[in-house]
Write a protein that holds these residues in place. Structure first.
Motif, PDB file in Angstrom:
ATOM      1  N   PHE A 130       0.853  -1.185   0.000  1.00 40.23           N
ATOM      2  CA  PHE A 130       0.000   0.000   0.000  1.00 40.23           C
ATOM      3  C   PHE A 130       0.893   1.242   0.000  1.00 40.23           C
ATOM      4  N   ASP A 131       0.807   2.033  -1.053  1.00 42.17           N
ATOM      5  CA  ASP A 131       1.783   3.112  -1.200  1.00 42.17           C
ATOM      6  C   ASP A 131       1.177   4.465  -1.557  1.00 42.17           C
ATOM      7  N   LYS A 132      -0.114   4.646  -1.359  1.00 43.24           N
ATOM      8  CA  LYS A 132      -0.710   5.942  -1.699  1.00 43.24           C
ATOM      9  C   LYS A 132      -0.164   7.051  -0.801  1.00 43.24           C
ATOM     10  N   LEU A 133       0.101   8.202  -1.430  1.00 41.69           N
ATOM     11  CA  LEU A 133       0.455   9.389  -0.674  1.00 41.69           C
ATOM     12  C   LEU A 133      -0.767  10.269  -0.425  1.00 41.69           C
ATOM     13  N   ARG A 134      -1.782  10.118  -1.292  1.00 43.98           N
ATOM     14  CA  ARG A 134      -3.025  10.884  -1.152  1.00 43.98           C
ATOM     15  C   ARG A 134      -4.210   9.939  -1.351  1.00 43.98           C
ATOM     16  N   SER A 135      -5.277  10.216  -0.662  1.00 45.18           N
ATOM     17  CA  SER A 135      -6.449   9.329  -0.735  1.00 45.18           C
ATOM     18  C   SER A 135      -7.135   9.376  -2.088  1.00 45.18           C
ATOM     19  N   ASP A 136      -6.935  10.462  -2.853  1.00 44.14           N
ATOM     20  CA  ASP A 136      -7.614  10.582  -4.134  1.00 44.14           C
ATOM     21  C   ASP A 136      -6.832   9.989  -5.296  1.00 44.14           C
ATOM     22  N   GLU A 137      -5.701   9.327  -5.019  1.00 47.74           N
ATOM     23  CA  GLU A 137      -4.954   8.661  -6.093  1.00 47.74           C
ATOM     24  C   GLU A 137      -5.739   7.456  -6.608  1.00 47.74           C
ATOM     25  N   PRO A 138      -5.591   7.132  -7.903  1.00 50.17           N
ATOM     26  CA  PRO A 138      -6.259   5.929  -8.428  1.00 50.17           C
ATOM     27  C   PRO A 138      -5.771   4.676  -7.708  1.00 50.17           C
ATOM     28  N   ASP A 139      -6.634   3.684  -7.614  1.00 55.46           N
ATOM     29  CA  ASP A 139      -6.263   2.423  -6.969  1.00 55.46           C
ATOM     30  C   ASP A 139      -5.274   1.647  -7.830  1.00 55.46           C
ATOM     31  N   SER A 140      -4.185   1.220  -7.236  1.00 56.07           N
ATOM     32  CA  SER A 140      -3.239   0.329  -7.909  1.00 56.07           C
ATOM     33  C   SER A 140      -3.714  -1.109  -7.724  1.00 56.07           C
ATOM     34  N   GLY A 141      -2.929  -2.060  -8.233  1.00 56.05           N
ATOM     35  CA  GLY A 141      -3.282  -3.469  -8.105  1.00 56.05           C
ATOM     36  C   GLY A 141      -3.456  -3.909  -6.668  1.00 56.05           C
ATOM     37  N   ALA A 142      -2.638  -3.361  -5.752  1.00 57.33           N
ATOM     38  CA  ALA A 142      -2.733  -3.748  -4.341  1.00 57.33           C
ATOM     39  C   ALA A 142      -4.080  -3.367  -3.751  1.00 57.33           C
ATOM     40  N   TYR A 143      -4.552  -2.178  -4.047  1.00 57.35           N
ATOM     41  CA  TYR A 143      -5.826  -1.716  -3.478  1.00 57.35           C
ATOM     42  C   TYR A 143      -7.010  -2.471  -4.093  1.00 57.35           C
ATOM     43  N   LYS A 144      -6.916  -2.767  -5.379  1.00 58.71           N
ATOM     44  CA  LYS A 144      -7.987  -3.526  -6.024  1.00 58.71           C
ATOM     45  C   LYS A 144      -8.057  -4.946  -5.468  1.00 58.71           C
ATOM     46  N   LEU A 145      -6.883  -5.562  -5.269  1.00 58.96           N
ATOM     47  CA  LEU A 145      -6.874  -6.915  -4.716  1.00 58.96           C
ATOM     48  C   LEU A 145      -7.370  -6.907  -3.268  1.00 58.96           C
ATOM     49  N   CYS A 146      -7.031  -5.870  -2.527  1.00 58.03           N
ATOM     50  CA  CYS A 146      -7.506  -5.749  -1.147  1.00 58.03           C
ATOM     51  C   CYS A 146      -9.041  -5.779  -1.113  1.00 58.03           C
ATOM     52  N   SER A 147      -9.674  -5.042  -2.008  1.00 63.42           N
ATOM     53  CA  SER A 147     -11.143  -5.017  -2.052  1.00 63.42           C
ATOM     54  C   SER A 147     -11.703  -6.401  -2.370  1.00 63.42           C
ATOM     55  N   TYR A 148     -11.046  -7.103  -3.290  1.00 57.57           N
ATOM     56  CA  TYR A 148     -11.497  -8.444  -3.670  1.00 57.57           C
ATOM     57  C   TYR A 148     -11.387  -9.417  -2.488  1.00 57.57           C
ATOM     58  N   ILE A 149     -10.267  -9.350  -1.777  1.00 60.11           N
ATOM     59  CA  ILE A 149     -10.064 -10.261  -0.645  1.00 60.11           C
ATOM     60  C   ILE A 149     -11.065  -9.971   0.473  1.00 60.11           C
ATOM     61  N   LYS A 150     -11.270  -8.707   0.775  1.00 57.86           N
ATOM     62  CA  LYS A 150     -12.224  -8.349   1.826  1.00 57.86           C
ATOM     63  C   LYS A 150     -13.629  -8.840   1.498  1.00 57.86           C
ATOM     64  N   ALA A 151     -13.996  -8.757   0.206  1.00 59.01           N
ATOM     65  CA  ALA A 151     -15.339  -9.154  -0.199  1.00 59.01           C
ATOM     66  C   ALA A 151     -15.519 -10.672  -0.188  1.00 59.01           C
ATOM     67  N   ASN A 152     -14.449 -11.403  -0.502  1.00 61.53           N
ATOM     68  CA  ASN A 152     -14.584 -12.848  -0.672  1.00 61.53           C
ATOM     69  C   ASN A 152     -13.975 -13.679   0.459  1.00 61.53           C
ATOM     70  N   TYR A 153     -13.014 -13.111   1.169  1.00 60.01           N
ATOM     71  CA  TYR A 153     -12.339 -13.860   2.235  1.00 60.01           C
ATOM     72  C   TYR A 153     -12.183 -12.963   3.465  1.00 60.01           C
ATOM     73  N   PRO A 154     -13.267 -12.614   4.111  1.00 57.62           N
ATOM     74  CA  PRO A 154     -13.198 -11.664   5.227  1.00 57.62           C
ATOM     75  C   PRO A 154     -12.399 -12.175   6.419  1.00 57.62           C
ATOM     76  N   PHE A 155     -12.112 -13.458   6.479  1.00 66.10           N
ATOM     77  CA  PHE A 155     -11.325 -14.016   7.590  1.00 66.10           C
ATOM     78  C   PHE A 155      -9.830 -13.786   7.417  1.00 66.10           C
ATOM     79  N   ILE A 156      -9.393 -13.376   6.230  1.00 65.32           N
ATOM     80  CA  ILE A 156      -7.981 -13.118   5.978  1.00 65.32           C
ATOM     81  C   ILE A 156      -7.603 -11.744   6.541  1.00 65.32           C
TER      82      ILE A 156
END
Length: 414
Positions: A130-156
Motif C-alpha cells: 500500500f503506497d498511496k500518498l493521497r487518498s484521491d490517487e487511483p487504486d493500484s493493483g494492491a488496493y484492487k486486490l484488497c477489495s477483492y479479498i475483503k469481499a470474498n475472504y473476510p477471515f484473511i
C-alpha cells in the motif's frame, strides 16, 4: 543487479514475516495519457527491488511458512501480434535469470491460483504494498486486490508490506553502493557538460539538452528523476520544470539532477554563475553553503539520529548567514532556507526508508544546503550524497566540482 541480490532481498523479507503469510506485489501498469496513448511504463520500485523484473502487468506471489517459502511470478503470455506493436515480452527463462524465481505462470492464471491457495487454510495474512500518498490517487493493483479479498475472504488479515520494505531499503548493500558510485560518475560528466557550455543568453532547455545528451552517451536513457535546471529568477521555484528561461549575464544557474545506474539514483545540486565567474555576493553565499556542507561531512557518523541531520544543516547554515549580515536571529532563517537539508536516495530519489533509524553504515542520503536571497536575485543549492561508513561518512558525489575554485577552473576550459 545480479539475481542473487533479488533472491537475498526476498529471503530477508520472508524471514521478517509471520508464518502463514502471503505476499503479493505488482509491477504496475502504464496509465493512459491521452487518446489511445499511454504514458511510458515505469515499474513499481518495490517490485523491482524484489524481482529485478521491469515489465508491466507482472505479479510476485510468495508464501512464507515456518521453515520454507514458495514463490512464483505471473507474467503476460507471449502474443506475437501484441509484441509486434508494443515490444517483446520477457520469457520464463529470462525472468528466472533476472529474479531467481523458478516457478513462472501466466497472468490469466493468477486469480484462480490465489483463490486456490487461500482455500488451503494455510494462509492467515496477506501482505500488500500500500503506497498511496493521497487518498484521491487511483487504486493500484494492491488496493484492487484488497477489495477483492475483503469481499470474498473476510477471515484473511490484510497487512501492509511497506514498513518491512522501507526498513530493508534503508541500508544499501555493497552492490547498490557500487551502482550509486557509477551513477555519480555519469552525473558528474553531465554537470560538467552544462558548466562548460554555460554562457549568458543560453536557455534552460539548452542546459538540459547538454545534461541529457551526456547521460545518453553513457547509456542512461533518462535521468533518475525530472531534472531541475533554472536560471535567475526561476531559481526561486524549488521544483522548477519549465526550462523556458534564458540565463542573463550575472545570473546563477541552479541544477538539481541525477543519473540512474542499475536502478540506483543519485541526487546532486550545483550552482554556478552563467558567465563562469562568481561575483562578490554570489561568492559570499556560496561559501556559506560550502562551509555548511563541509561541516556536515566532517560531523556525520553512525549513531546520530537521522532526524537531527536537517536541523544541523539549518543551524550551521544560519550561523554562516549571520556572519555575513543576512540574519540577526534564528527566527529569520526561513526567509533564506526554504527546504529540508536531507533525504535518502536509492531506488527512488526520495527513497522509501525507515526514517526512525539512527545513522547506520550503508545509509545513503543527501546533504542539501539551499540558500535563496530574493533581494539579491541569487538562489541555489549545494547538494551531495552522503554514505555513512563504519567510522564516519563519505561524500560520494564529491567528485563533481564543488568549490568556487574548481567550478571556475572547469568553466574556464570552455
Amino acid at each position: 543487479m545480479k539475481r542473487e541480490f533479488h533472491i537475498e532481498n526476498r529471503k530477508t523479507l520472508y524471514s521478517n514475516l509471520e508464518p502463514g503469510s502471503l505476499i503479493v506485489a505488482f509491477s504496475g501498469h502504464a496509465p493512459r495519457k491521452t487518446g489511445d496513448e499511454d504514458y511510458p511504463f515505469f515499474a513499481n520500485r518495490n517490485f523491482v527491488y524484489l524481482t529485478g523484473i521491469e515489465q508491466q502487468d507482472s505479479i510476485l506471489l510468495a508464501s512464507s511458512f515456518k521453515n520454507s517459502s514458495e514463490e512464483m511470478l505471473f507474467l503476460l503470455k507471449p502474443d506475437a501480434l501484441k509484441e509486434r506493436w508494443t515490444g517483446r515480452r520477457i520469457k520464463p527463462n529470462e525472468a528466472y535469470d533476472v529474479s531467481g524465481i523458478n516457478t513462472i505462470k501466466y497472468l490469466d492464471e493468477f486469480k484462480d491460483f490465489l483463490d486456490k491457495i487461500i482455500k488451503t487454510d494455510k494462509i492467515q495474512n496477506i501482505y500488500l504494498d500500500f503506497d498511496k500518498l493521497r487518498s484521491d490517487e487511483p487504486d493500484s493493483g494492491a488496493y484492487k486486490l484488497c477489495s477483492y479479498i475483503k469481499a470474498n475472504y473476510p477471515f484473511i488479515v490484510i497487512k501492509n508490506l511497506q514498513p518491512h520494505l522501507r526498513k530493508q531499503r534503508t541500508i544499501k548493500k555493497p552492490c547498490e553502493i557500487e551502482a550509486m558510485k557509477k551513477a555519480e560518475e555519469i552525473t558528474r560528466a553531465g554537470i560538467i557538460s552544462m558548466m562548460q557550455a554555460s554562457k549568458p543568453g543560453m536557455y534552460e532547455y539548452q542546459y538540459k539538452a547538454e545534461f541529457d545528451y551526456t547521460l545518453m552517451q553513457h547509456g542512461v536513457l533518462s535521468p533518475g528523476f525530472p531534472s531541475i535546471i533554472s536560471a535567475g529568477k526561476n531559481n526561486f521555484c524549488i521544483h522548477y520544470y519549465s526550462y523556458k528561461g534564458q540565463a542573463q549575464d550575472g545570473d546563477m544557474i541552479l541544477n538539481d539532477v541525477g543519473a540512474c545506474f542499475d536502478n540506483e539514483i543519485n541526487d546532486v545540486s550545483r550552482g554556478w554563475p552563467c558567465n563562469g565567474k562568481f561575483n562578490e555576493k554570489q561568492r559570499l553565499l556560496y561559501e556559506c553553503a560550502y562551509e555548511t556542507s563541509e561541516y556536515m561531512f566532517r560531523t556525520l557518523k553512525p549513531g546520530m539520529p537521522m532526524k537531527d541531520v536537517d536541523l544541523m544543516v539549518r543551524k550551521y547554515n544560519f550561523e554562516r548567514l549571520k556572519d555575513i549580515g543576512l540574519c540577526k536571529n534564528y527566527d529569520e532563517v526561513s526567509k533564506y532556507i526554504w527546504h529540508g537539508g536531507a533525504h535518502h536516495v536509492g531506488y527512488d530519489v526520495h527513497d522509501l526508508v525507515d526514517s526512525s533509524m539512527p545513522l547506520t553504515p550503508g545509509m545513503v542520503f543527501c546533504v542539501d544546503v539551499g540558500i535563496y536571497v530574493e533581494d539579491w536575485g541569487i538562489g541555489f543549492r549545494l547538494e551531495d550524497n552522503c554514505l555513512i561508513t563504519k567510522n564516519g561518512c563519505e561524500n560520494i558525489s564529491g567528485i563533481t566540482p564543488r568549490t568556487i575554485e574548481d567550478i571556475e577552473a572547469v568553466m574556464g576550459k570552455r
